[in-house]
Write a protein that holds these residues in place. Sequence first.
Motif, PDB file in Angstrom:
ATOM      1  N   CYS A 130      -5.300   6.519  -0.157  1.00 45.72           N
ATOM      2  CA  CYS A 130      -6.296   7.131  -0.946  1.00 45.72           C
ATOM      3  C   CYS A 130      -7.536   6.613  -0.892  1.00 45.72           C
ATOM      4  O   CYS A 130      -8.629   6.966  -1.428  1.00 45.72           O
ATOM      5  N   GLY A 134     -10.648   8.910  -0.964  1.00 41.90           N
ATOM      6  CA  GLY A 134     -11.312   9.144  -1.962  1.00 41.90           C
ATOM      7  C   GLY A 134     -12.923   8.727  -1.216  1.00 41.90           C
ATOM      8  O   GLY A 134     -13.965   9.594  -2.009  1.00 41.90           O
ATOM      9  N   VAL A 220       1.892  23.012  -7.301  1.00 42.04           N
ATOM     10  CA  VAL A 220       2.721  21.923  -8.245  1.00 42.04           C
ATOM     11  C   VAL A 220       2.901  20.701  -7.329  1.00 42.04           C
ATOM     12  O   VAL A 220       3.171  19.626  -7.969  1.00 42.04           O
ATOM     13  N   GLU A 221       3.544  20.956  -6.171  1.00 40.59           N
ATOM     14  CA  GLU A 221       3.747  19.766  -5.518  1.00 40.59           C
ATOM     15  C   GLU A 221       2.823  18.707  -5.278  1.00 40.59           C
ATOM     16  O   GLU A 221       1.690  19.035  -5.323  1.00 40.59           O
ATOM     17  N   GLU A 222       3.086  17.332  -5.538  1.00 40.34           N
ATOM     18  CA  GLU A 222       2.155  16.476  -5.257  1.00 40.34           C
ATOM     19  C   GLU A 222       1.637  16.030  -3.909  1.00 40.34           C
ATOM     20  O   GLU A 222       2.317  16.460  -2.887  1.00 40.34           O
ATOM     21  N   ALA A 226       0.722  10.387  -2.748  1.00 41.71           N
ATOM     22  CA  ALA A 226       0.645  10.134  -4.050  1.00 41.71           C
ATOM     23  C   ALA A 226       1.804   8.987  -4.443  1.00 41.71           C
ATOM     24  O   ALA A 226       1.790   8.209  -5.577  1.00 41.71           O
ATOM     25  N   ALA A 229       1.705   5.844  -6.046  1.00 41.48           N
ATOM     26  CA  ALA A 229       0.520   5.327  -6.324  1.00 41.48           C
ATOM     27  C   ALA A 229       0.371   4.450  -7.941  1.00 41.48           C
ATOM     28  O   ALA A 229       0.884   4.582  -8.799  1.00 41.48           O
ATOM     29  N   THR A 230      -0.725   3.718  -7.873  1.00 44.88           N
ATOM     30  CA  THR A 230      -1.135   2.632  -8.976  1.00 44.88           C
ATOM     31  C   THR A 230      -1.652   3.691 -10.256  1.00 44.88           C
ATOM     32  O   THR A 230      -1.089   3.455 -11.300  1.00 44.88           O
ATOM     33  N   SER A 231      -2.287   4.666  -9.760  1.00 43.59           N
ATOM     34  CA  SER A 231      -2.699   5.513 -10.966  1.00 43.59           C
ATOM     35  C   SER A 231      -1.628   6.385 -11.654  1.00 43.59           C
ATOM     36  O   SER A 231      -1.502   6.312 -12.787  1.00 43.59           O
ATOM     37  N   ILE A 232      -0.566   6.437 -10.989  1.00 47.30           N
ATOM     38  CA  ILE A 232       0.708   7.319 -11.527  1.00 47.30           C
ATOM     39  C   ILE A 232       1.367   6.255 -12.317  1.00 47.30           C
ATOM     40  O   ILE A 232       1.766   6.493 -13.568  1.00 47.30           O
ATOM     41  N   LYS A 235      -0.538   5.853 -15.621  1.00 44.74           N
ATOM     42  CA  LYS A 235      -0.488   7.037 -16.497  1.00 44.74           C
ATOM     43  C   LYS A 235       0.786   7.009 -17.164  1.00 44.74           C
ATOM     44  O   LYS A 235       0.996   7.302 -18.356  1.00 44.74           O
TER      45      LYS A 235
END
Lengths: 300, 78
Positions: A130, A134, A220-222, A226, A229-232, A235
């Motif tokens: 990432c 990014g 739809v598939e990630e 990912a 991942a920390t962001s998930i 969330k």
Amino acid sequence: MKCRKCGGTAVLELRRHNAAFCAPDFLDFFRNQVREAIRKYRMFEEDEHLLVAVSGGKDSLALWDVLIDEGYRTTGLYLDLGIFEYSVESRRKCETFAGGRNVPLIVASVSEEVGAPVPIIKDVTRRPPCSGCGLSKRYLMNRVALDHGLGVVATGHNLDDEAATLFGSITHWRTEALARQSPALPSTHAKLVRRVKPLYRLSERETAAYAFLRRIDYIVEECPFAKGATSIAHKEILSRMEEVSPGAKHNFLFGFLDKARAAFERAEAVELRECVRCGQVTTGTVCAFCKLADQVKRRT
Amino acid sequence: MKVILRNPRREVEMAGGRRVKEVLRELDILPETVLVIRGDELITPDQVVRDADTIELRPVMSGGSSPPNGPASRARVE
């Protein structure tokens, strides 16, 4: 469950708004939230040509769909990250969407620009994928906008994205990031385009519902990178909070934007220069993107 | 009822005659993280899912990028 507006059968409950909506009234609600976001942050003018960064996912295609319907002139930008079948499929979704709506789509390749696709960048830099991804995306969005004479890039970041980013920045006290987190970032240099997030008022589930109801064919598939991942993880934490306290996420984000961000912004002033190699904006002498490209070149 | 889950795609068989919110609770899925789809429609948590129904719990959360580190990376546009 009844639609708050018309009393018909609801298809979506929005506890954070103490409401439920039927499909047509939900689509109206969604569009109104986008209009409010654009208005509140003066994101762009009615006659402005917008570059819309699209990934093939629900958020960016939903954003593009709304902007087209609202009458804005748009060009899509798809960044091919070279992530195996995921990139092949997501590119196809963008091309299909653009073709169906008869709007232009620019495709830029990370592999061509950096020298390697994201999976190789990951190995070369020995950092999470990432990170290089990014960095490359932000650089290329800005540069493509400049190359095409466009002054603003719109991305599909939603309320969950922004709240999770905020959460991560606060828990690690990344004060520079806190200073820069906003639904609309102005141009602070001649080679920096404005960046706006018109979906910031809408949750990820609401964006997904919009895309579904509009029959937008999104991936739809990630992203295979990912996972974990920390962001998930952030969330999920915020979603648990939202479960017990509906509205907590938007109170968290909007409260920060209204009451706290200005204080961080004042504290963090930065001098921007132009990279001696590519001319894009940097705080150093050579920008991070050129350094990344050098690193890839040395090791491949 | 048949419950379709995604990422990765898999199917789970469960007893019908229950509301969506109970199904989510039993599967330990937060309502905020999924769209609940029956056929080509969205359904709300109070809807009853019958034995013969098939529903899809489509995940909505995506992710993977954190804000860049270091000063002024807002333009890591650097």
